[in-house]
Scaffold this motif. Structure first.
Motif, PDB file in Angstrom:
ATOM      1  N   GLU A 111       3.352   7.967   7.671  1.00  0.00           N
ATOM      2  CA  GLU A 111       1.973   7.562   7.361  1.00  0.00           C
ATOM      3  C   GLU A 111       1.823   6.046   7.433  1.00  0.00           C
ATOM      4  OE1 GLU A 111       0.088   9.004   3.678  1.00  0.00           O
ATOM      5  OE2 GLU A 111      -1.329   7.345   3.912  1.00  0.00           O
ATOM      6  N   GLU A 132      -5.461   2.556  -3.927  1.00  0.00           N
ATOM      7  CA  GLU A 132      -4.691   1.606  -3.117  1.00  0.00           C
ATOM      8  C   GLU A 132      -5.608   0.588  -2.431  1.00  0.00           C
ATOM      9  OE1 GLU A 132      -1.778   2.506  -4.816  1.00  0.00           O
ATOM     10  OE2 GLU A 132      -0.946   1.565  -3.030  1.00  0.00           O
ATOM     11  N   PRO A 176      -8.330   2.323   7.214  1.00  0.00           N
ATOM     12  CA  PRO A 176      -7.722   3.425   6.464  1.00  0.00           C
ATOM     13  C   PRO A 176      -7.734   4.736   7.241  1.00  0.00           C
ATOM     14  CG  PRO A 176      -9.424   2.305   5.181  1.00  0.00           C
ATOM     15  CD  PRO A 176      -9.511   1.762   6.563  1.00  0.00           C
ATOM     16  N   LEU A 226      -0.804   4.268   9.795  1.00  0.00           N
ATOM     17  CA  LEU A 226      -1.816   3.360   9.244  1.00  0.00           C
ATOM     18  C   LEU A 226      -1.792   2.027   9.999  1.00  0.00           C
ATOM     19  CD1 LEU A 226      -3.947   2.757   7.089  1.00  0.00           C
ATOM     20  CD2 LEU A 226      -2.107   2.279   5.459  1.00  0.00           C
ATOM     21  N   THR A 280       2.037   4.968   0.526  1.00  0.00           N
ATOM     22  CA  THR A 280       1.652   6.034   1.458  1.00  0.00           C
ATOM     23  C   THR A 280       2.531   7.254   1.183  1.00  0.00           C
ATOM     24  OG1 THR A 280       3.302   5.405   3.105  1.00  0.00           O
ATOM     25  CG2 THR A 280       1.159   4.300   3.256  1.00  0.00           C
ATOM     26  N   ILE A 293       0.877  -1.181   0.000  1.00  0.00           N
ATOM     27  CA  ILE A 293       0.000   0.000   0.000  1.00  0.00           C
ATOM     28  C   ILE A 293       0.909   1.223   0.000  1.00  0.00           C
ATOM     29  CG2 ILE A 293      -1.790   1.275   1.259  1.00  0.00           C
ATOM     30  CD1 ILE A 293      -2.381  -1.335   2.800  1.00  0.00           C
ATOM     31  N   TYR A 295      -7.430   1.158   0.780  1.00  0.00           N
ATOM     32  CA  TYR A 295      -6.695   1.327   2.034  1.00  0.00           C
ATOM     33  C   TYR A 295      -6.116   2.734   2.178  1.00  0.00           C
ATOM     34  CZ  TYR A 295      -6.791  -3.744   2.557  1.00  0.00           C
ATOM     35  OH  TYR A 295      -7.193  -5.043   2.700  1.00  0.00           O
ATOM     36  N   ARG A 296      -5.997   3.451   1.024  1.00  0.00           N
ATOM     37  CA  ARG A 296      -5.365   4.768   1.090  1.00  0.00           C
ATOM     38  C   ARG A 296      -5.879   5.609  -0.073  1.00  0.00           C
ATOM     39  NH1 ARG A 296      -2.273   9.386  -0.416  1.00  0.00           N
ATOM     40  NH2 ARG A 296      -1.058   9.976   1.392  1.00  0.00           N
TER      41      ARG A 296
END
Ligand code: PLP
Length: 360
Positions: A71, A216, A208, A75, A66, A64, A219-220
């Motif tokens: 971050e 993503e 998230p 997360l 970021t 993922i 998730y992001r």
């Protein structure tokens, strides 16, 4: 100028910069757009994902992207549930979000290491989610994460590791370490600032931090920072190809520096006996404030830190050294040299010459 602050950040590799540039100029498409420019951007993001995954022996679908290590750590901690425990030597980007929970602190020994019996004691307290960094940014100490993860996994306890400092300096395998989440940052491996990743075992549920367009894999959310991601991918590709050579080079410079420092009676190298990153030396000269040496050397064109960059400028001794049982007076002497494969033996010799007058 001599740059010995590579744990704070690394210069962008020329080849990374060249890979990024087109994505800020001509190939500016949004990866979510269906047209050709969008498809080009999307495909570049996916290639970068493959390179990042390959460097850390994970599946591309587990990556993922970021905005950086901070971050990624937020997360991970935001996804914690039940009882949380973190190690005493974590970066502030773990400590601060952890403060939203009631959390336990896992102690380290005088070498900065978490012992197996400490994990056995931790398990007695029945935590649900544990975060322990792979390599420390100040001391360079490498935790035995594979062993720790095996102990925790046996009890179904989730483990996240902050591998920001380990990536590109030592081999890192998501599969072999057996953790469920792992954080990385691009600017520590000669990529651009503002890029990073959380690697996630999809059996674990993620909460998230950002909601919106569902990028993503939901998730992001947020339009991808395509240039930074492309740069991260290129930096990861280069780090994988050059890891052995970089490690050897950094270790030979570190050994040279430590051998020279050993000739000075007033010098202590912190955590010297622990497994450490090949590039990191945290040391102190008895009775001399590390900050003072840092400022004097800055005037001579040497860039280094006293402990972690964020703690620099503050007069508080490093919490990492305090957690290791080092006295505040001794902790106050700490200076960190964090090398790169781009440094040279001549730079190490010049550094030694410049610190000699400090009574080293
Ligand atoms: C161990 C560790 N974790 C996390 C971070 C934060 O990464 P970023 O600067 O990409 O937010 C750093 C950076 O100093 C770090 O050293």
């Amino acid at each position: 100028m001599i740059y010995f602050d590579n744990n704070a950040t690394t210069p962008i590799d020329e080849r990374v910069f060249d890979a990024m540039l087109p994505f800020m100029k001509t190939m500016y498409g949004n990866p979510s757009s269906v047209h050709r420019l969008g498809r080009i951007a999307k495909s570049a993001v996916e290639t970068a994902r493959e390179h990042v995954a390959a460097l850390v022996d994970a599946e591309p679908s587990q990556v993922i992207f970021t905005s950086g290590g901070t971050e990624a750590n937020n997360l991970a901690i935001n996804s914690a549930f039940g009882k949380l425990a973190i190690s005493a030597v974590e970066h502030s980007s773990i400590f601060e979000p952890a403060k939203r929970f009631d959390f336990d602190v896992i102690p380290v020994n005088r070498d900065g290491l978490i012992e197996s019996k400490t994990i056995a004691e931790l398990i007695e307290k029945r935590p649900d989610f544990v975060s322990i960094m792979l390599a420390n940014n100040e001391t360079g100490v490498i935790q035995p994460i594979a062993e720790i993860a095996a102990q925790l996994n046996e009890r179904g306890i989730i483990i996240h590791t902050d591998a920001v400092q380990a990536m590109g300096k030592i081999p890192v395998s998501f599969k072999q370490l057996g953790v469920q989440m792992m954080s990385f940052s691009s600017h520590k491996i000669y990529g651009a600032k503002g890029g990073g990743a959380l690697i996630v075992d999809k059996s674990v549920s993620i909460s998230p931090l950002l909601l919106g367009g569902g990028q993503e894999q939901n998730y992001r959310s947020g339009t991808e920072n395509v240039a930074a991601i492309v740069g991260f991918g290129k930096a990861a590709e280069l780090a994988k190809a050059e890891l052995d050579a970089r490690q050897t080079r950094m270790l030979s410079l570190r050994t040279m520096l430590e051998n020279k420092l050993a000739q000075f009676s007033k010098v202590t190298i912190f955590a010297q006996n622990a497994p450490r990153l090949p590039n990191t030396v945290l040391f102190g000269v008895d009775g001399i404030d590390g900050e003072l040496i840092l400022l004097k050397l800055d005037q001579k064109g040497i860039c280094l830190s006293s402990g972690s960059a964020c703690a620099s400028g503050a007069s508080e001794p490093s919490p990492v050294l305090i957690a290791m049982g080092i006295s505040p007076e001794k902790a106050q002497t700490a200076i960190r040299v964090s090398l790169s494969h781009q440094n040279t033996p001549a730079e190490v010799l010049e550094f030694i010459e410049l610190i000699t007058p400090f009574g080293a």
